[in-house]
Write a protein that holds these residues in place. Sequence first.
Motif, short mmCIF file in Angstrom:
data_model
loop_
_atom_site.label_atom_id
_atom_site.label_comp_id
_atom_site.label_asym_id
_atom_site.label_seq_id
_atom_site.Cartn_x
_atom_site.Cartn_y
_atom_site.Cartn_z
N PRO A 174 0.83 -1.22 0.00
CA PRO A 174 0.00 0.00 0.00
C PRO A 174 0.86 1.26 0.00
O PRO A 174 1.88 1.34 0.70
N ARG A 175 0.46 2.26 -0.77
CA ARG A 175 1.25 3.48 -0.93
C ARG A 175 1.47 4.18 0.40
O ARG A 175 2.53 4.77 0.65
N ARG A 176 0.48 4.12 1.30
CA ARG A 176 0.61 4.87 2.55
C ARG A 176 1.53 4.20 3.57
O ARG A 176 1.85 4.80 4.59
N TRP A 177 1.94 2.96 3.30
CA TRP A 177 2.86 2.30 4.23
C TRP A 177 4.27 2.85 4.02
O TRP A 177 4.70 3.14 2.90
N TYR A 225 -6.50 -14.41 -7.88
CA TYR A 225 -6.77 -13.48 -8.98
C TYR A 225 -5.92 -12.23 -8.76
O TYR A 225 -6.14 -11.47 -7.82
N ASP A 226 -4.92 -12.03 -9.63
CA ASP A 226 -3.94 -10.96 -9.42
C ASP A 226 -4.60 -9.60 -9.29
O ASP A 226 -4.20 -8.79 -8.43
N ALA A 227 -5.57 -9.31 -10.14
CA ALA A 227 -6.21 -7.99 -10.11
C ALA A 227 -6.91 -7.76 -8.77
O ALA A 227 -6.87 -6.65 -8.22
N ALA A 228 -7.53 -8.82 -8.24
CA ALA A 228 -8.20 -8.69 -6.95
C ALA A 228 -7.18 -8.48 -5.83
O ALA A 228 -7.41 -7.69 -4.91
N ILE A 229 -6.05 -9.18 -5.92
CA ILE A 229 -5.00 -9.00 -4.91
C ILE A 229 -4.49 -7.56 -4.94
O ILE A 229 -4.33 -6.91 -3.89
N ARG A 230 -4.24 -7.03 -6.14
CA ARG A 230 -3.75 -5.65 -6.25
C ARG A 230 -4.77 -4.66 -5.70
O ARG A 230 -4.42 -3.65 -5.08
N SER A 231 -6.06 -4.95 -5.91
CA SER A 231 -7.10 -4.07 -5.37
C SER A 231 -7.10 -4.06 -3.85
O SER A 231 -7.27 -3.01 -3.22
N LEU A 232 -6.89 -5.24 -3.25
CA LEU A 232 -6.83 -5.32 -1.80
C LEU A 232 -5.60 -4.60 -1.26
O LEU A 232 -5.64 -3.96 -0.20
N VAL A 233 -4.49 -4.72 -2.00
CA VAL A 233 -3.28 -3.99 -1.61
C VAL A 233 -3.57 -2.48 -1.64
O VAL A 233 -3.23 -1.74 -0.72
N ALA A 234 -4.19 -2.02 -2.73
CA ALA A 234 -4.50 -0.60 -2.87
C ALA A 234 -5.41 -0.11 -1.74
O ALA A 234 -5.31 1.04 -1.30
N ALA A 235 -6.28 -0.99 -1.25
CA ALA A 235 -7.18 -0.63 -0.16
C ALA A 235 -6.49 -0.66 1.20
O ALA A 235 -7.12 -0.32 2.21
N GLY A 236 -5.23 -1.07 1.24
CA GLY A 236 -4.49 -1.11 2.49
C GLY A 236 -4.70 -2.36 3.30
O GLY A 236 -4.29 -2.43 4.47
N TYR A 237 -5.30 -3.40 2.68
CA TYR A 237 -5.60 -4.62 3.43
C TYR A 237 -4.35 -5.42 3.74
O TYR A 237 -4.29 -6.15 4.73
N GLY A 238 -3.36 -5.34 2.87
CA GLY A 238 -2.14 -6.10 3.09
C GLY A 238 -1.18 -5.91 1.94
O GLY A 238 -1.47 -5.21 0.96
N ALA A 239 0.01 -6.54 2.07
CA ALA A 239 1.01 -6.54 1.00
C ALA A 239 1.02 -7.90 0.33
O ALA A 239 0.53 -8.89 0.89
N ALA A 240 1.57 -7.96 -0.89
CA ALA A 240 1.56 -9.21 -1.64
C ALA A 240 2.84 -9.36 -2.44
O ALA A 240 3.50 -8.37 -2.79
N LEU A 241 3.18 -10.60 -2.74
CA LEU A 241 4.25 -10.92 -3.69
C LEU A 241 3.60 -11.34 -4.99
O LEU A 241 2.88 -12.34 -5.04
N LEU A 242 3.89 -10.59 -6.04
CA LEU A 242 3.29 -10.86 -7.35
C LEU A 242 4.34 -10.67 -8.44
O LEU A 242 5.28 -9.89 -8.27
#
Length: 296
Positions: A174-177, A225-242
């Motif tokens: 997430p950008r704010r982290w 689903y990569d796009a869904a993971i990126r959306s959750l990252v953008a929402a600040g839910y967590g970080a991911a390895l992609l």
Amino acid sequence: MRQLNLDQLRTLIAIADLGTFSAAAKALHLAQPTVSLHISELESRLDTPLVVRGNRRVTPTAAGAVLVERGRKLLRDTDDAVDAVKRQTEGRTGRVRLGASTGVVVDLLPQVLEVLGEGHAGIDVEVSILGSYETMARLAAGTLDIGLVAMPQPPLRDIVVTPWREQPMMAFVPRRWKAPKRVTPAWLATQPLIFNDATTHMYRLAMAWFAAAGFAPRARIELNYDAAIRSLVAAGYGAALLPLHQTKDAAIDERVQVLPLLPRLTRWQGIAHRQHAALDGATQSVLKVLTTFRQR
């Protein structure tokens, strides 16, 4: 009654068009006695005269005219069938069943299909969104023709897997982290995480990266689903390895920062298919296009 002979039908039509046995023989590159034999055998098979032999011209009888008319359509259909088989064998037409992950389908497959359409418009590619494990299973079962899979894969009898593309794995944060310029397993293991589910190659790759540094983190959520993971990252839910796709992942959402890993982590993709001798022409044509996208 025995089935009609197409060569004999062709001879009858040539006689009707050209008016003489000799002209038909010349056009068909046959000896004149062979032309006479074709007609006599047709008349014997149908038990009716098919031509009237005049002084200067041979004309069809009423029955012969009916057979000439139907015979033209039959020969056209036969030629079309032969041409269809030839196009399929040469890889100019056909249906190819392809399995790939969501990331490949979204990022690269449209480019592959665009190139394929320019040179092989008659080939229909039926795409299924599948993980590598299911793709390999369906290839072995014969319900897929080509799979784009993560490497390495356990060997399967009669299935060939060749390297295709290399993708660097990145940390999507997430950008704010507040994050380091290079993300380490030690830092990432302390963050809320989003993983692919445990059945996937991506999960095993990520966990091996953590394990090499002595960590075994757990995810807040697992999905594939990569796009869904990126959306959750953008929402600040967590970080991911992609994997970093060809599209500019960092620009997809201004709320996501895409950071390199330390140590680096690479994902290899391969092209999986049956032995070349078992492939039809359309599948081979798709493979040729796919290989033009191979990273060397």
